[in-house]
Scaffold this motif. Structure first.
Motif: not given
Length: 271
Positions: A157-159, A258-270
């Motif tokens: 849902n966050g993506i 190292r991968n436990l911190v959730a990545g963010t998709t804020a600002g992702a643009v085409k």
């Protein structure tokens, strides 16, 4: 002063939670004559690895370790695959009964594992799976699957769905858009759910004790209970075995931390 007080409180809480682990390790390193002593030595004056040798050379250790790894890793992989296949449509698609299915998933997650022992036992008996590793694998898979579905759905849902739509505009199919865009962003979610599933399956004791009558099919939590006999408890060996039991979980955590911190998709643009 406020920051100092909070830091001091945090250190005290950390020490309270870390002390049992330190006591377990220090007891495992003490000679057998000093384990049951009236003195409370925080730092052992003598160190020995005899307790660890006793633990790992106990009959059946290798088979117990193998069984635990097989059922734990198998349950984690199955839960990740099934949970991901369920989380994607629950997040992206609108269909009749979706909210009811989510409610069932939440109820299954809240149900205590001990309350399901008798129904699970009867089911495995009717399927002729008692005293076999697949029975434990299925139980651990069913136990960890609701949490996996619920957690992965939240991450999906966050993506933004616009990222997949942009990929499909560029010529990707829905599967290619998921594989190239959404799946890489779900790495932290897959890691966090796998850690929970691994710890849950690795520490489970009751089902492994009840389902497995043959000692060759039992797991490490049952092996830990073997240090208590009618003649007493080998506390040094039990503490050393507990340290050995915790090593795979710590190793798995260090590999994926190292991968436990959730990545963010804020600002992702085409682009």
């Amino acid at each position: 002063m406020k920051r100092f007080s909070l830091s001091a409180l945090a250190l005290i809480i950390a020490a309270v939670f870390a002390f049992p682990t330190y006591w377990m390790l220090s007891t495992a390193l003490k000679p057998s004559g000093q384990v049951l002593s009236s003195r409370y030595d925080l730092v052992p004056f003598e160190f020995t690895f005899d307790n660890f040798v006793t633990a790992v050379t106990k009959p059946g250790f290798s088979s117990f370790l193998t069984n635990s790894l097989v059922v734990t890793i198998g349950a984690v992989l199955l839960a990740l695959v099934a949970g991901l296949l369920a989380a994607i449509p629950l997040s992206r698609l609108k269909f009749r009964g979706r909210k009811g299915f989510l409610l069932l998933v939440l109820i299954a997650q809240m149900a205590p594992l001990e309350a399901l022992l008798i129904p699970m036992y009867l089911m495995m008996r009717d399927l002729d799976l008692l005293n076999t590793l697949p029975s434990l694998l299925l139980v651990y898979f069913a136990t960890t699957l609701p949490f996996t579905i619920w957690t992965l759905r939240g991450f999906v849902n966050g993506i933004p769905a616009e990222l997949e739509e942009a990929a499909m505009v560029d010529g990707c199919s829905r599967w290619q858009a998921f594989r190239r865009v959404t799946l890489p962003l779900l790495g932290p979610a897959l890691v966090s759910t796998s850690v929970f599933s691994f710890v849950t399956a690795w520490n489970e004791f009751l089902y492994a004790l009840v389902f497995m009558r043959d000692k060759t099919n039992q797991t490490l939590p049952v092996w830990l209970s073997s240090f208590k006999t009618a003649f007493g408890t080998d506390w040094g060996g039990a503490m050393a075995a507990s340290v050995v039991f915790a090593v795979p979980v710590l190793t798995f955590f260090l590999i994926v931390q190292r991968n436990l911190v959730a990545g963010t998709t804020a600002g992702a643009v085409k682009g």
